[in-house]
Motif scaffolding. Structure first.
Motif, mmCIF file in Angstrom:
data_model
loop_
_atom_site.group_PDB
_atom_site.id
_atom_site.type_symbol
_atom_site.label_atom_id
_atom_site.label_comp_id
_atom_site.label_asym_id
_atom_site.label_seq_id
_atom_site.Cartn_x
_atom_site.Cartn_y
_atom_site.Cartn_z
ATOM 1 N N TRP A 1 0.850 -1.184 0.000
ATOM 2 C CA TRP A 1 0.000 0.000 0.000
ATOM 3 C C TRP A 1 0.884 1.232 0.000
ATOM 4 C CZ3 TRP A 1 0.032 3.835 3.704
ATOM 5 C CH2 TRP A 1 0.643 3.540 4.926
ATOM 6 N N GLY A 2 0.279 2.342 -0.383
ATOM 7 C CA GLY A 2 1.026 3.589 -0.421
ATOM 8 C C GLY A 2 0.080 4.772 -0.491
ATOM 9 N N THR A 3 0.644 5.942 -0.670
ATOM 10 C CA THR A 3 -0.150 7.169 -0.693
ATOM 11 C C THR A 3 0.071 7.928 -1.991
ATOM 12 O OG1 THR A 3 1.581 8.492 0.355
ATOM 13 C CG2 THR A 3 0.003 7.380 1.808
ATOM 14 N N PHE A 4 -0.887 8.803 -2.263
ATOM 15 C CA PHE A 4 -0.812 9.661 -3.451
ATOM 16 C C PHE A 4 -1.042 11.113 -3.059
ATOM 17 C CE2 PHE A 4 -3.344 12.240 -6.339
ATOM 18 C CZ PHE A 4 -2.495 12.344 -7.419
ATOM 19 N N ILE A 5 -0.241 11.993 -3.666
ATOM 20 C CA ILE A 5 -0.495 13.434 -3.605
ATOM 21 C C ILE A 5 0.285 14.079 -4.751
ATOM 22 C CG2 ILE A 5 1.430 14.020 -2.047
ATOM 23 C CD1 ILE A 5 -0.486 16.057 -0.708
ATOM 24 N N PRO A 6 -0.289 15.066 -5.437
ATOM 25 C CA PRO A 6 0.485 15.779 -6.461
ATOM 26 C C PRO A 6 1.653 16.510 -5.805
ATOM 27 C CG PRO A 6 -1.871 16.227 -6.687
ATOM 28 C CD PRO A 6 -1.683 15.555 -5.365
ATOM 29 N N LEU A 7 2.806 16.487 -6.426
ATOM 30 C CA LEU A 7 3.967 17.114 -5.802
ATOM 31 C C LEU A 7 3.783 18.617 -5.665
ATOM 32 C CD1 LEU A 7 6.702 17.030 -4.550
ATOM 33 C CD2 LEU A 7 7.741 16.853 -6.813
ATOM 34 N N TYR A 8 3.136 19.265 -6.630
ATOM 35 C CA TYR A 8 2.962 20.713 -6.507
ATOM 36 C C TYR A 8 2.140 21.071 -5.265
ATOM 37 C CZ TYR A 8 -1.664 19.807 -8.542
ATOM 38 O OH TYR A 8 -2.921 19.321 -8.784
ATOM 39 N N ALA A 9 1.260 20.146 -4.831
ATOM 40 C CA ALA A 9 0.382 20.410 -3.684
ATOM 41 C C ALA A 9 1.047 20.137 -2.349
ATOM 42 C CB ALA A 9 -0.885 19.562 -3.807
ATOM 43 N N LEU A 10 2.170 19.436 -2.349
ATOM 44 C CA LEU A 10 2.835 19.033 -1.114
ATOM 45 C C LEU A 10 3.591 20.220 -0.519
ATOM 46 C CD1 LEU A 10 3.553 16.680 0.796
ATOM 47 C CD2 LEU A 10 5.517 16.214 -0.695
ATOM 48 N N ARG A 11 3.277 20.571 0.690
ATOM 49 C CA ARG A 11 3.881 21.738 1.347
ATOM 50 C C ARG A 11 4.943 21.282 2.340
ATOM 51 N NH1 ARG A 11 -1.090 24.488 3.909
ATOM 52 N NH2 ARG A 11 0.505 25.924 4.691
ATOM 53 N N SER B 1 -11.478 19.618 -5.436
ATOM 54 C CA SER B 1 -10.791 18.754 -6.400
ATOM 55 C C SER B 1 -9.426 19.334 -6.754
ATOM 56 C CB SER B 1 -11.626 18.611 -7.670
ATOM 57 O OG SER B 1 -12.905 18.097 -7.378
ATOM 58 N N GLN B 2 -8.530 18.453 -7.187
ATOM 59 C CA GLN B 2 -7.253 18.917 -7.733
ATOM 60 C C GLN B 2 -7.396 19.309 -9.201
ATOM 61 O OE1 GLN B 2 -4.438 19.785 -6.633
ATOM 62 N NE2 GLN B 2 -4.538 19.110 -4.509
ATOM 63 N N ASN B 3 -8.295 18.633 -9.890
ATOM 64 C CA ASN B 3 -8.484 18.926 -11.310
ATOM 65 C C ASN B 3 -9.947 18.710 -11.670
ATOM 66 O OD1 ASN B 3 -7.874 19.353 -14.126
ATOM 67 N ND2 ASN B 3 -7.989 17.131 -14.400
ATOM 68 N N VAL B 4 -10.513 19.658 -12.380
ATOM 69 C CA VAL B 4 -11.860 19.505 -12.934
ATOM 70 C C VAL B 4 -11.717 19.579 -14.444
ATOM 71 C CG1 VAL B 4 -14.220 20.390 -13.038
ATOM 72 C CG2 VAL B 4 -12.919 20.564 -10.896
ATOM 73 N N GLY C 1 -11.674 24.622 -18.164
ATOM 74 C CA GLY C 1 -10.731 25.710 -18.410
ATOM 75 C C GLY C 1 -10.437 26.529 -17.171
ATOM 76 N N GLU C 2 -10.509 27.863 -17.314
ATOM 77 C CA GLU C 2 -10.144 28.778 -16.230
ATOM 78 C C GLU C 2 -11.233 28.934 -15.175
ATOM 79 O OE1 GLU C 2 -7.125 30.105 -15.846
ATOM 80 O OE2 GLU C 2 -6.581 28.889 -17.590
ATOM 81 N N LYS C 3 -12.357 28.238 -15.336
ATOM 82 C CA LYS C 3 -13.409 28.321 -14.323
ATOM 83 C C LYS C 3 -12.963 27.711 -12.993
ATOM 84 C CE LYS C 3 -17.341 28.102 -17.531
ATOM 85 N NZ LYS C 3 -18.546 27.311 -17.907
ATOM 86 N N TYR C 4 -11.940 26.863 -13.046
ATOM 87 C CA TYR C 4 -11.473 26.191 -11.833
ATOM 88 C C TYR C 4 -9.948 26.169 -11.846
ATOM 89 C CZ TYR C 4 -11.285 22.887 -7.951
ATOM 90 O OH TYR C 4 -11.044 22.310 -6.734
ATOM 91 N N PRO C 5 -9.310 26.387 -10.690
ATOM 92 C CA PRO C 5 -7.839 26.417 -10.648
ATOM 93 C C PRO C 5 -7.215 25.021 -10.647
ATOM 94 C CG PRO C 5 -8.705 26.804 -8.450
ATOM 95 C CD PRO C 5 -9.907 26.741 -9.369
ATOM 96 N N SER C 6 -7.448 24.269 -11.711
ATOM 97 C CA SER C 6 -6.888 22.916 -11.792
ATOM 98 C C SER C 6 -5.366 22.962 -11.754
ATOM 99 C CB SER C 6 -7.354 22.241 -13.079
ATOM 100 O OG SER C 6 -8.752 22.033 -13.054
ATOM 101 N N TRP C 7 -4.774 21.924 -11.140
ATOM 102 C CA TRP C 7 -3.333 21.724 -11.044
ATOM 103 C C TRP C 7 -2.634 22.797 -10.208
ATOM 104 C CZ3 TRP C 7 -3.839 17.182 -12.758
ATOM 105 C CH2 TRP C 7 -4.522 16.885 -13.936
ATOM 106 N N ARG C 8 -3.390 23.557 -9.412
ATOM 107 C CA ARG C 8 -2.776 24.666 -8.675
ATOM 108 C C ARG C 8 -3.055 24.624 -7.173
ATOM 109 N NH1 ARG C 8 -4.754 30.074 -10.758
ATOM 110 N NH2 ARG C 8 -3.058 30.821 -9.447
ATOM 111 N N ARG C 9 -4.031 23.852 -6.736
ATOM 112 C CA ARG C 9 -4.440 23.925 -5.342
ATOM 113 C C ARG C 9 -3.471 23.173 -4.430
ATOM 114 N NH1 ARG C 9 -6.770 20.981 -1.969
ATOM 115 N NH2 ARG C 9 -7.489 19.375 -3.416
ATOM 116 N N LYS C 10 -2.966 23.873 -3.427
ATOM 117 C CA LYS C 10 -2.070 23.248 -2.456
ATOM 118 C C LYS C 10 -2.885 22.461 -1.429
ATOM 119 C CE LYS C 10 1.159 27.163 -2.569
ATOM 120 N NZ LYS C 10 1.778 28.223 -1.727
#
Length: 710
Positions: free
Chosen positions: A181-191, A661-664, A668-677
């Protein structure tokens, strides 16, 4: 089309180019391709057609071309079997002997004659009054795994085929961690503690240590490939500049020796203005890619100048890296030219578009920076992988389907891509107009002509440091939905690829790098795709959201052993949003459904949730008195963890009941996909009792599953 006869001829031409004239839509009805779409795709593939009047001549030319091709560019030899090479020749040459010259990947060369009676005649065809025979030559011995070159000479005519000798199945490890087992998180979101407004390679390493300490052995994230983060700008990790390099955006600056050895860089980074900008970027709830990259570049430029002006072992290492990686130097020059001209390569003069770059076409300092940035990224990804493996952790990387249309790979490997066409997906229940992913598809025939060299290169790049590799949209090994130039996704056409040849490359490279392959098989997946995945040993994906049923007795479909099981993916809402129905509200706000559709979705969700709740209680994963989102989350994770699935992935954000969500996709620009920490730092969530308790439960059930099977 003016006549039924012309439509039949168009269909015939399409089949000759492996273009599908229809497909099964979401309702399982046959959806015919528009004639104008077929013509546009055929033209993009190289067929000599502009209008329907050109079709009859194009059919004749294609038939002749196929018959005149002496051998297929690629021949497969599975599991050490003797390769059988099919050879076409005009009937008058049927009795001619053939000389075979074999060069193995290791450089061994052998030559032998093949008399006519040693060749098997398979078929005969007449094309335009010329008779052709297909003969089969079977080599006298099997070949070691690898890429080998066979040349056939017959009466002064020479032809060549690339033999891919591969295991039929991808690599599968043996050992006690088969129920990992393991975990998932986008690297850009990892603080991380010292990150500059986004995650970095050091933070990913720290997360790997923490997950390993909890009993996990897999760390998954999104693609780590370079992006355009200035002009042009594209933050999606699925639209990389290249699949052959690593992202400089995630380089950890603080740990670099040059920062200590370079007074100018140290002074810059420690200045009040610079520290203030870092603080601002850290406080921003969204990743400011331009801002973070601008700061890192300023620091790396100073450190690069110091490194190059100071002889020593580290400079020698950098220069050796540049010498040993000519592709990196080519990439650095490409980026430097782009920066000087302030335009992507399709807008360059023809000479530069054709790849002819000279030193006067770019600024040397910019090229040096790009080289230095790639060196740092390469070293840090390598260090991340080596350290993780030493501690028993497996890095789970993600290979995107395509690349940016104006990216390096398309410029460098022009013939491998189809210009003007984009890949996407046909209309479905969520995206009623279809999807356009804006990446140019690979040309199914051109990539064969050099033995899939580009495919081999990007696989090797990603596999060298991955222990598990997720292949995005694995259906693309079989066929891809092409959208014509200037068209819309609803009028796309499916184009077939030589799937077995691509599987052969994938199986061979998987074994060479001892890496498990996971195929992303979500959405509309033809049955033959999963049969091929099973035949070639690819793990499938089991995502709870896709596996739910209204029948309470089987609310979740069975989980097969060769799967990666998870509650959701990066393209889906977190579990809390799903369970509480916030995702439906989000879809309504984004225009992905209307009020009536939202009502139906809520009604269906209530039924599914009730069925799932009853199922989990029947299976003893959910106590009768338990209720609420966290109880449901724990029960679902328990069900996945107790399953036979090879790998269970836990989305870290689910553990603190994140609802955003991380991505919708598709808005388009209606949602900040790939940007949320992530709303918590690594330190904060690593000390959270609920997070630790959830992972302890996953670890306990995974270990219990292994004990039962052991």
């Amino acid at each position: 089309m003016e006549t039924a006869r012309m439509k039949l001829q168009l269909g015939q031409l399409a089949r000759l180019y492996n273009v599908q004239t229809a497909y099964l839509n979401i309702d399982r009805f046959l959806e015919p391709a528009a004639p104008e779409s077929l013509l546009a795709i055929l033209k993009a593939l190289g067929a000599p057609v502009i209008t329907e009047k050109d079709i009859p001549a194009a059919i004749r030319e294609r038939k002749l071309s196929l018959r005149r091709q002496p051998v297929e560019p690629v021949t497969i030899a599975w599991d050490g079997a003797r390769p059988a090479v099919k050879m076409n020749c005009p009937a008058p040459l049927a009795d001619a002997p053939v000389t075979c010259r074999l060069e193995t990947e290791s450089g061994e060369r052998t030559e032998w004659p093949v008399p006519p009676d040693a060749m098997k005649v398979l078929s005969g065809t007449d094309v335009e009054g010329i008779s052709y025979l297909t003969r089969e030559i079977t080599l006298t011995r099997g070949l070691p795994y690898g890429y080998h070159r066979l040349t056939l000479d017959m009466k002064g005519n020479s032809c060549r085929t690339q033999i891919i000798a591969a295991p039929q199945k991808t690599f599968t490890p043996e050992g006690p961690d088969e129920r990992r087992w393991g975990t998932f998180i986008p690297l850009y979101a990892l603080r991380g503690k010292d990150s500059w407004g986004s995650g970095d390679y050091r933070a990913l390493g720290e997360l790997a240590d923490w997950v390993g300490g909890k009993g996990g052995s897999v760390l998954a994230t999104l693609p780590l490939l370079p992006l355009y983060l200035d002009e042009p700008y594209e933050a999606s990790p699925y639209a990389p500049v290249s699949r052959l390099l690593w992202s400089e955006f995630y380089v950890d600056i603080a740990g670099l020796p040059e920062l200590d050895d370079c007074p100018a860089a140290r002074s810059l980074v420690n200045s009040d203005a610079f520290r203030g900008e870092i603080a601002r970027l850290r406080q921003n709830p969204l990743v400011d890619y331009r801002g973070v990259m601008a700061l890192k570049r300023r620091a790396m430029e100073e450190m690069c100048r110091c490194l190059l002006n100071r002889p020593g072992a580290r400079r020698d290492e950098f220069l050796r890296f540049v010498r040993e990686n000519p592709l990196v130097e080519r990439y650095a020059a490409f980026r430097a030219v782009m920066e000087k001209r302030e335009a992507p390569w399709p807008a360059w003069p023809q000479t530069l578009r054709d790849g002819n770059i000279t030193p006067g076409d770019y600024d040397d300092n910019v090229k040096d920076y790009q080289l230095y940035a790639q060196w740092l990224a390469h070293r840090q990804v390598e260090e991340l992988s080596v350290n993780a493996r030493a501690k028993g952790m497996k890095m789970y990387f993600d290979l995107p389907l395509g690349v940016h249309a104006a990216g390096f790979d398309v410029w460098q490997h022009r013939d491998s891509f189809v210009a003007g066409v984009t890949a996407g997906a046909p209309p479905d229940a969520v995206f009623t107009g279809g999807q356009d992913w804006y990446c140019p598809p690979l040309h199914p025939e051109n990539i064969r002509r050099d033995g899939y060299q580009y495919v081999r290169d990007y696989l090797r790049h990603n596999l060298q440091y991955a222990d598990i590799l997720r292949v995005d949209h694995v259906m693309g090994l079989h066929r891809l939905f092409w959208i014509p130039p200037g068209g819309d996704a609803g009028r796309g056409v499916y184009v077939k690829y030589h799937a077995e040849e691509l599987y052969a490359v994938l199986c061979l490279e998987s074994h060479c790098h001892q890496c498990v392959i996971v195929g992303e098989d979500l959405g509309m997946v033809p049955g033959y795709v999963r049969k091929s995945m099973s035949r070639h040993g690819l793990d499938r994906m089991y995502v709870l959201y896709y596996e739910l049923a209204e029948d309470a007795s089987k609310a979740m479909h069975a989980i097969a052993p060769s799967t990666v099981a998870s509650l959701n993916t990066h393209d889906m809402s977190p579990f809390a949003a799903f369970w509480d129905g916030d995702d439906i509200k989000e879809r309504l706000n984004m225009g992905l459904t209307d009020a009536a559709g939202a009502v139906e979705e809520r009604k269906h969700r209530r039924v599914v949730k009730n069925s799932l709740t009853n199922f989990l209680r029947q299976k003893k994963f959910l106590a009768k008195a338990a209720s609420g989102t966290r109880a449901a989350l724990s029960a679902c994770l328990a069900y996945l963890s107790a399953s036979r699935s090879r790998t269970v992935l836990v989305n870290l954000e689910d553990l603190w009941l994140e609802k955003r969500s991380q991505n919708v996709p598709g808005v388009g620009e209606k949602y900040p996909s790939w940007r949320r920490k992530a709303c918590y730092t690594l330190k904060e969530f690593s000390n959270d009792k609920d997070v630790s308790a959830a992972l302890a439960g996953v670890d306990r059930r995974r270990k219990h599953r292994m004990e039962r099977e052991g």
